[in-house]
Write a protein that holds these residues in place. Structure first.
Motif, PDB file in Angstrom:
ATOM      1  N   GLU A   1      23.441  58.975 108.445  1.00  0.00           N
ATOM      2  CA  GLU A   1      24.630  58.336 108.998  1.00  0.00           C
ATOM      3  C   GLU A   1      25.881  58.738 108.212  1.00  0.00           C
ATOM      4  OE1 GLU A   1      22.150  56.670 107.656  1.00  0.00           O
ATOM      5  OE2 GLU A   1      21.042  55.639 109.257  1.00  0.00           O
ATOM      6  N   PRO A   2      27.056  58.759 108.850  1.00  0.00           N
ATOM      7  CA  PRO A   2      28.307  59.141 108.180  1.00  0.00           C
ATOM      8  C   PRO A   2      28.898  57.984 107.371  1.00  0.00           C
ATOM      9  CG  PRO A   2      28.774  58.654 110.459  1.00  0.00           C
ATOM     10  CD  PRO A   2      27.277  58.521 110.307  1.00  0.00           C
ATOM     11  N   PHE A   3      28.101  57.409 106.501  1.00  0.00           N
ATOM     12  CA  PHE A   3      28.534  56.276 105.693  1.00  0.00           C
ATOM     13  C   PHE A   3      28.200  56.494 104.224  1.00  0.00           C
ATOM     14  CE2 PHE A   3      27.171  54.315 109.815  1.00  0.00           C
ATOM     15  CZ  PHE A   3      28.453  54.038 110.298  1.00  0.00           C
ATOM     16  N   LEU A   4      28.886  55.736 103.378  1.00  0.00           N
ATOM     17  CA  LEU A   4      28.538  55.641 101.963  1.00  0.00           C
ATOM     18  C   LEU A   4      28.073  54.208 101.743  1.00  0.00           C
ATOM     19  CD1 LEU A   4      31.612  57.464 100.333  1.00  0.00           C
ATOM     20  CD2 LEU A   4      29.401  58.455 100.978  1.00  0.00           C
ATOM     21  N   HIS A   5      26.790  54.034 101.492  1.00  0.00           N
ATOM     22  CA  HIS A   5      26.225  52.706 101.231  1.00  0.00           C
ATOM     23  C   HIS A   5      26.105  52.532  99.720  1.00  0.00           C
ATOM     24  CE1 HIS A   5      25.130  52.212 105.464  1.00  0.00           C
ATOM     25  NE2 HIS A   5      24.625  53.440 105.420  1.00  0.00           N
ATOM     26  N   TRP A   6      26.484  51.370  99.232  1.00  0.00           N
ATOM     27  CA  TRP A   6      26.401  51.102  97.787  1.00  0.00           C
ATOM     28  C   TRP A   6      25.723  49.756  97.572  1.00  0.00           C
ATOM     29  CZ3 TRP A   6      28.715  54.367  94.012  1.00  0.00           C
ATOM     30  CH2 TRP A   6      28.573  53.926  92.688  1.00  0.00           C
ATOM     31  N   ASP A   7      24.614  49.773  96.827  1.00  0.00           N
ATOM     32  CA  ASP A   7      23.914  48.537  96.474  1.00  0.00           C
ATOM     33  C   ASP A   7      23.773  48.465  94.963  1.00  0.00           C
ATOM     34  OD1 ASP A   7      23.240  47.380  99.077  1.00  0.00           O
ATOM     35  OD2 ASP A   7      22.012  49.182  99.347  1.00  0.00           O
ATOM     36  N   ALA A   8      24.281  47.390  94.379  1.00  0.00           N
ATOM     37  CA  ALA A   8      24.224  47.200  92.929  1.00  0.00           C
ATOM     38  C   ALA A   8      23.339  45.994  92.609  1.00  0.00           C
ATOM     39  CB  ALA A   8      25.623  46.979  92.368  1.00  0.00           C
TER      40      ALA A   8
ATOM     41  N   LEU B   1      38.974  64.810  92.289  1.00  0.00           N
ATOM     42  CA  LEU B   1      38.543  65.777  91.284  1.00  0.00           C
ATOM     43  C   LEU B   1      37.503  66.753  91.822  1.00  0.00           C
ATOM     44  CD1 LEU B   1      38.292  63.310  88.250  1.00  0.00           C
ATOM     45  CD2 LEU B   1      40.077  65.020  88.655  1.00  0.00           C
ATOM     46  N   ASN B   2      36.787  66.332  92.855  1.00  0.00           N
ATOM     47  CA  ASN B   2      35.795  67.206  93.503  1.00  0.00           C
ATOM     48  C   ASN B   2      35.826  66.934  95.005  1.00  0.00           C
ATOM     49  OD1 ASN B   2      33.669  68.617  94.530  1.00  0.00           O
ATOM     50  ND2 ASN B   2      32.106  67.753  93.175  1.00  0.00           N
ATOM     51  N   PRO B   3      36.613  67.693  95.766  1.00  0.00           N
ATOM     52  CA  PRO B   3      36.769  67.453  97.207  1.00  0.00           C
ATOM     53  C   PRO B   3      35.461  67.525  97.997  1.00  0.00           C
ATOM     54  CG  PRO B   3      38.482  68.922  96.398  1.00  0.00           C
ATOM     55  CD  PRO B   3      37.480  68.777  95.291  1.00  0.00           C
ATOM     56  N   ASP B   4      34.434  68.142  97.431  1.00  0.00           N
ATOM     57  CA  ASP B   4      33.169  68.284  98.147  1.00  0.00           C
ATOM     58  C   ASP B   4      32.145  67.200  97.797  1.00  0.00           C
ATOM     59  OD1 ASP B   4      34.031  70.660  99.403  1.00  0.00           O
ATOM     60  OD2 ASP B   4      33.481  71.845  97.632  1.00  0.00           O
ATOM     61  N   ALA B   5      32.569  66.196  97.059  1.00  0.00           N
ATOM     62  CA  ALA B   5      31.615  65.193  96.561  1.00  0.00           C
ATOM     63  C   ALA B   5      30.953  64.385  97.677  1.00  0.00           C
ATOM     64  CB  ALA B   5      32.312  64.255  95.581  1.00  0.00           C
ATOM     65  N   PHE B   6      31.667  64.148  98.779  1.00  0.00           N
ATOM     66  CA  PHE B   6      31.144  63.263  99.818  1.00  0.00           C
ATOM     67  C   PHE B   6      31.056  63.960 101.169  1.00  0.00           C
ATOM     68  CE2 PHE B   6      33.526  60.609  96.734  1.00  0.00           C
ATOM     69  CZ  PHE B   6      32.431  59.991  96.137  1.00  0.00           C
ATOM     70  N   ASN B   7      30.539  65.154 101.166  1.00  0.00           N
ATOM     71  CA  ASN B   7      30.365  65.889 102.419  1.00  0.00           C
ATOM     72  C   ASN B   7      29.234  65.324 103.268  1.00  0.00           C
ATOM     73  OD1 ASN B   7      32.464  67.621 101.883  1.00  0.00           O
ATOM     74  ND2 ASN B   7      31.172  69.257 101.050  1.00  0.00           N
TER      75      ASN B   7
ATOM     76  N   LYS C   1      34.276  59.609 105.669  1.00  0.00           N
ATOM     77  CA  LYS C   1      35.404  60.527 105.724  1.00  0.00           C
ATOM     78  C   LYS C   1      36.616  60.025 104.949  1.00  0.00           C
ATOM     79  CE  LYS C   1      34.316  62.952 110.014  1.00  0.00           C
ATOM     80  NZ  LYS C   1      34.800  63.344 111.368  1.00  0.00           N
ATOM     81  N   ASN C   2      37.001  58.770 105.160  1.00  0.00           N
ATOM     82  CA  ASN C   2      38.217  58.270 104.504  1.00  0.00           C
ATOM     83  C   ASN C   2      37.938  57.296 103.365  1.00  0.00           C
ATOM     84  OD1 ASN C   2      37.463  55.949 105.880  1.00  0.00           O
ATOM     85  ND2 ASN C   2      39.067  56.114 107.424  1.00  0.00           N
TER      86      ASN C   2
ATOM     87  N   LYS D   1      37.551  57.506  95.509  1.00  0.00           N
ATOM     88  CA  LYS D   1      38.645  58.384  95.935  1.00  0.00           C
ATOM     89  C   LYS D   1      39.102  59.268  94.770  1.00  0.00           C
ATOM     90  CE  LYS D   1      40.470  55.811  99.880  1.00  0.00           C
ATOM     91  NZ  LYS D   1      41.625  55.110 100.483  1.00  0.00           N
ATOM     92  N   ALA D   2      39.037  58.736  93.565  1.00  0.00           N
ATOM     93  CA  ALA D   2      39.375  59.538  92.386  1.00  0.00           C
ATOM     94  C   ALA D   2      38.324  60.631  92.180  1.00  0.00           C
ATOM     95  CB  ALA D   2      39.461  58.648  91.151  1.00  0.00           C
ATOM     96  N   VAL D   3      37.052  60.300  92.440  1.00  0.00           N
ATOM     97  CA  VAL D   3      35.989  61.307  92.363  1.00  0.00           C
ATOM     98  C   VAL D   3      36.269  62.430  93.354  1.00  0.00           C
ATOM     99  CG1 VAL D   3      33.549  61.753  92.833  1.00  0.00           C
ATOM    100  CG2 VAL D   3      34.209  59.710  91.545  1.00  0.00           C
ATOM    101  N   ARG D   4      36.645  62.059  94.567  1.00  0.00           N
ATOM    102  CA  ARG D   4      36.922  63.069  95.596  1.00  0.00           C
ATOM    103  C   ARG D   4      38.148  63.897  95.245  1.00  0.00           C
ATOM    104  NH1 ARG D   4      37.852  61.140 101.693  1.00  0.00           N
ATOM    105  NH2 ARG D   4      39.752  60.340 100.704  1.00  0.00           N
TER     106      ARG D   4
END
Length: 289
Positions: free
Chosen positions: A8-15, A56-62, A30-31, A51-54
């Motif tokens: 899926e086009p999502f970033l899931h985060w579980d802590a 510094l590395n634009p390809d981090a969340f492809n 994407k955003n 967003k700071a990670v992206r």
């Protein structure tokens, strides 16, 4: 921290914290905007970091990703959950953790160095190197001091380790806010003599062979920092404690270091009367090679 690719086009985060789930959020891939979460404030901070990670590395969340983090200590203790997060994300994204820190929490970076250290270290920001920055005018450059982190592994195995304790004061401090407040009222240039004095103390500590000498150095360190940041040494809160108390982290919360000839049972009984029950012996919590 573990990261898995998802379809899926999502970033899931579980802590997770030691006793179970702590925080979760789903972001648009994407955003990197919030779709759903159980804590808006934490989610907005995570968005800033990602967003700071992206940046510094634009390809981090492809790809769509599922992040999962597990703390093995109470998140309120101030033992480095934020710096560990920055360090882990930087390692995964193949970016400079100190640059990521600058874009997010700020600070000297010593906690980033500690996050990946395998034992005791010296940490210092050196400004001996300079970089050239392009000014607005054509063909004009000016030197700019660029602090460079220096990490030096050291040997610190005090023979009096059984007389050292870490006591949680019960109030987690926000390091970012404390650093910002300090920088707003203080020019580091004015603290050069104090910086040199603290460095001398740091170099002397590993050479200590007895508790009395160590305690005197801790008292000197505490007085210097108290004067610099305009706060009261923690020892004054516990005037009847037989030994030396040294503030750690952001003063006013988090842990203090207690150096004393008292037995472990005496230490725990004393602080329990003060309402403080989270106490670790030095060897129970310190990482050594």
């Amino acid at each position: 921290m573990t990261i898995k690719t998802v379809s899926e086009p999502f970033l899931h985060w579980d802590a997770y914290k030691p006793d179970g789930p702590w925080f979760s959020v789903t972001l648009n891939q994407k955003n990197i905007e919030i779709i759903d979460c159980n804590d808006r404030q934490k989610a907005e901070k995570l968005v800033q970091i990602l967003k700071a990670v992206r940046e510094l590395n634009p390809d981090a969340f492809n790809d769509g990703l599922h992040f999962e983090t597990h703390l093995n200590f109470d998140q309120n203790w101030g033992l480095g959950s934020s710096s560990t997060l920055i360090s882990n994300l930087a390692r995964w994204a193949n970016i400079d953790p100190y640059e990521l820190l600058k874009l997010t929490f700020g600070g000297s970076g010593y906690d980033i160095a500690c996050a990946t250290a395998e034992g005791p270290i010296y940490y210092q920001l050196s400004t001996t190197e300079s970089a050239l920055r392009q000014a607005k005018g054509p063909k004009v450059v000016e030197p700019v001091e660029t602090p460079t982190p220096t990490v030096e592994p050291i040997n610190f195995t005090p023979p009096f380790a059984d007389h050292l304790y870490f006591v949680y004061q019960g109030r987690k401090q926000n390091s970012s806010k404390e650093v910002k407040a300090f920088l707003e009222k203080t020019n580091p240039v004015d603290l050069q003599k104090d910086i040199e004095a603290v460095s001398e103390i740091s170099r002397a500590v590993p050479k200590c062979q007895n508790l009395e000498e160590f305690g005197l150095l801790m008292q000197c360190h505490e007085r210097i920092i108290a004067r610099c940041i305009g706060q009261t040494p923690v020892q004054k809160r516990f005037p009847d404690f037989e030994g030396t108390l040294k503030s750690l982290g952001a003063w006013g919360g988090d842990f203090v270091l207690a150096a004393t000839e008292w037995s472990e049972s005496q230490v725990k009984a004393y602080f329990k009367k003060k309402g403080l029950e989270v106490i670790f012996g030095y060897k129970d919590i310190v990482l050594n090679e």
